[in-house]
Design a protein around this motif. Sequence first.
Motif, PDB file in Angstrom:
ATOM      1  N   GLU A  91       5.590  83.970  34.528  1.00  0.00           N
ATOM      2  CA  GLU A  91       6.191  84.308  33.232  1.00  0.00           C
ATOM      3  C   GLU A  91       5.578  85.584  32.674  1.00  0.00           C
ATOM      4  O   GLU A  91       6.278  86.501  32.241  1.00  0.00           O
ATOM      5  CB  GLU A  91       5.918  83.183  32.221  1.00  0.00           C
ATOM      6  CG  GLU A  91       6.700  81.915  32.368  1.00  0.00           C
ATOM      7  CD  GLU A  91       6.296  80.920  31.285  1.00  0.00           C
ATOM      8  OE1 GLU A  91       5.095  80.637  31.151  1.00  0.00           O
ATOM      9  OE2 GLU A  91       7.181  80.451  30.555  1.00  0.00           O
ATOM     10  N   LYS A 107       6.992  89.919  32.812  1.00  0.00           N
ATOM     11  CA  LYS A 107       7.163  90.567  31.509  1.00  0.00           C
ATOM     12  C   LYS A 107       6.324  91.848  31.430  1.00  0.00           C
ATOM     13  O   LYS A 107       6.754  92.847  30.852  1.00  0.00           O
ATOM     14  CB  LYS A 107       6.758  89.585  30.400  1.00  0.00           C
ATOM     15  CG  LYS A 107       7.216  89.994  29.015  1.00  0.00           C
ATOM     16  CD  LYS A 107       8.721  89.934  28.857  1.00  0.00           C
ATOM     17  CE  LYS A 107       9.159  90.323  27.447  1.00  0.00           C
ATOM     18  NZ  LYS A 107      10.616  90.357  27.312  1.00  0.00           N
ATOM     19  N   VAL A 114      12.566  86.479  29.723  1.00  0.00           N
ATOM     20  CA  VAL A 114      12.135  85.390  30.595  1.00  0.00           C
ATOM     21  C   VAL A 114      12.641  84.059  30.032  1.00  0.00           C
ATOM     22  O   VAL A 114      12.353  83.727  28.877  1.00  0.00           O
ATOM     23  CB  VAL A 114      10.603  85.352  30.735  1.00  0.00           C
ATOM     24  CG1 VAL A 114      10.190  84.216  31.674  1.00  0.00           C
ATOM     25  CG2 VAL A 114      10.070  86.686  31.234  1.00  0.00           C
TER      26      VAL A 114
END
Length: 271
Positions: free
Chosen positions: A152, A156, A164
């Motif tokens: 995650e 990003k 996400v």
Amino acid sequence: MKRLAKALVALMILTLAAAPAFAGKLEDIKAKGVFTAGVKDSQQPFGFVDEKTKQIVGFEIDIMQYIADKLGVKLALKPVTSSTRIGMLTQGDVDIVAATMTHKKDREGQVDFSITYFMTGQRLLVKKDGPIKSVKDLAGKKVGSVKGSTSEQNVKKAEPTTTVVSFETYPEAFLALKQGKVEAVTTDEAILVGIKYADDKPEAWDIVGDYISPEPYGLGVVENDSKYRDFINLTLMEMWESGAYKKIYDKWFGKDTKNYIPLTWTMELWP
């Protein structure tokens, strides 16, 4: 005053004598006769439910079985997810976590890690011949991953304009990709290989792009129990040196499997 001080000292000695001796995790496991491992149950080929036997099987399960046999106790499995695994370990629900968990510095404040027992890197799973070829192609688009994973955060950082969408499990994220709700699924290559080849039409999917980040997996153990951590590390090294690790690796990732990933890294071995 001297009489009071003597009384306090005597009380402290009695209290210490009455206290139970500190038992580490190794002694605790042997006393219970059970080694409880937190594992994934929907993550082929690391840990998943076999359709025929309805039992959890996989690469990490075989690693756990070896350690349980070394301890001379039974193995018990408890399903965890990326978002629950650390909490279940710190609360004592499991004795160890073997759940595709990347050894990261910022997790060191919560749990301790074994030496690396599996090495992979984060990539993207996409529709074959689609527009996504690298993480930069995710600009302004949605990508699926799971809650509590390093993936995650990494994706990003690599492409800040992507959105996400987090799920509890990777099969759920993959379903979102098939339904067109996200443009890609991102996690470790070894997991993506398992997702792709577990599908009815693996030829419809591609794993693309350079590694977004290296992902060294460590077994999660309780903090500040060096005797227990050393036992786990020495057992992993024993597996590597004896060939037991290679045998298990080939069973799940070898040339004769649908999840073939060449073994190109070397385990840390202490002299």
